[in-house]
Design a protein around this motif. Structure first.
Motif, short mmCIF file in Angstrom:
data_model
loop_
_atom_site.label_atom_id
_atom_site.label_comp_id
_atom_site.label_asym_id
_atom_site.label_seq_id
_atom_site.Cartn_x
_atom_site.Cartn_y
_atom_site.Cartn_z
N GLU A 124 0.82 -1.21 0.00
CA GLU A 124 0.00 0.00 0.00
C GLU A 124 0.86 1.26 0.00
N VAL A 125 1.93 1.27 0.75
CA VAL A 125 2.83 2.43 0.79
C VAL A 125 3.46 2.64 -0.59
N GLU A 126 3.94 1.56 -1.19
CA GLU A 126 4.53 1.68 -2.53
C GLU A 126 3.50 2.16 -3.54
N THR A 128 0.87 4.03 -2.99
CA THR A 128 0.61 5.44 -2.72
C THR A 128 1.71 6.31 -3.29
N MET A 129 2.96 5.90 -3.07
CA MET A 129 4.09 6.67 -3.59
C MET A 129 4.08 6.67 -5.12
N GLU A 130 3.77 5.54 -5.71
CA GLU A 130 3.74 5.44 -7.17
C GLU A 130 2.62 6.31 -7.75
N ARG A 131 1.46 6.31 -7.11
CA ARG A 131 0.36 7.15 -7.57
C ARG A 131 0.75 8.62 -7.55
N ARG A 132 1.46 9.04 -6.50
CA ARG A 132 1.91 10.43 -6.41
C ARG A 132 2.87 10.76 -7.56
N ARG A 133 3.79 9.85 -7.82
CA ARG A 133 4.73 10.07 -8.92
C ARG A 133 3.99 10.17 -10.26
N VAL A 134 3.04 9.27 -10.46
CA VAL A 134 2.29 9.28 -11.72
C VAL A 134 1.49 10.58 -11.85
N ARG A 135 0.83 10.99 -10.75
CA ARG A 135 0.08 12.25 -10.79
C ARG A 135 1.00 13.42 -11.12
N GLY A 136 2.17 13.45 -10.51
CA GLY A 136 3.14 14.51 -10.79
C GLY A 136 3.56 14.50 -12.24
N CYS A 137 3.79 13.34 -12.79
CA CYS A 137 4.20 13.24 -14.19
C CYS A 137 3.05 13.56 -15.14
N LEU A 138 1.82 13.20 -14.75
CA LEU A 138 0.67 13.58 -15.59
C LEU A 138 0.59 15.10 -15.71
N GLY A 139 1.02 15.79 -14.68
CA GLY A 139 1.01 17.26 -14.71
C GLY A 139 1.99 17.84 -15.72
#
Length: 192
Positions: A124-126, A128-139
């Motif tokens: 779950e931690v991984e 969550t971290m991956e989702r944040r990275r993906v969201r940042g890159c989508l930006g």
């Protein structure tokens, strides 16, 4: 009436002459050549791939390759039609291999996931971290790329459905998604 040799009696255009003009960057010659050879390219792609969307993509890729590499055409090795249809067949076979390789990779992942125990908390931690990275890159994507990628991958829509929803041409949507995914890959540091 078009002849298999590439000559069009009604207009007096010869595929060989058109190819020479295309090699010089003549866009009108390319349009005429496109009309002469693209139906055959699409037919070859469709016969190999059996999927109209993949066949349309391969046709687009082959015709773009003809435009870019027209100067490499060597008439002593065969007719323009033969050269272009050979490009189409090779590209279609490459697509079949690529699709099959992806299916094999997906199947190996699925097979591996069924037998691998995992730590729920660390997973779950991984995630969550991956989702944040993906969201940042989508930006970092353009708005049109982001919309197309989000609809396709988060919305589960097909290319055709994305094109309809965005009111854009299917090849345009495919290009946006491909370009967006390439930018995401680079941003996330994923190896090709």
């Amino acid at each position: 009436m078009a002849h298999p040799s590439g000559t069009d009696e009604a207009t007096g255009l010869d595929a060989e002459a058109l190819m020479v003009a295309v090699a010089r960057g003549d866009q009108q010659a390319f349009a005429a050549l496109y009309d002469v050879v693209s139906p055959g390219v699409h037919g070859v792609a469709r016969a190999v791939l059996r999927d109209p969307d993949h066949a349309a993509e391969v046709t687009q890729e082959v015709m773009l390759e003809v435009w870019r590499t027209a100067a490499r055409y060597d008439r002593s090795l065969g007719t323009v039609r033969t050269w272009v249809l050979t490009l189409a067949h090779r590209r279609a076979v490459d697509r079949v291999r690529s699709v099959q390789a992806q299916r094999d990779r997906d199947q190996r992942v699925l097979d591996g996931e069924q037998h691998t125990p995992f730590d729920v908390v660390s997973e779950e931690v991984e995630d969550t971290m991956e989702r944040r990275r993906v969201r940042g890159c989508l930006g970092t994507l353009t708005e049109t790329q982001r919309d197309a990628v989000v609809l396709a991958y988060y919305g589960g829509r097909t290319y055709r459905e994305v094109a309809e929803e965005l009111g854009a041409a299917l090849p345009t949507v495919k290009s946006r998604i491909r370009d967006g995914l390439l930018r995401l890959r680079d941003c996330l540091g994923v190896a090709a």
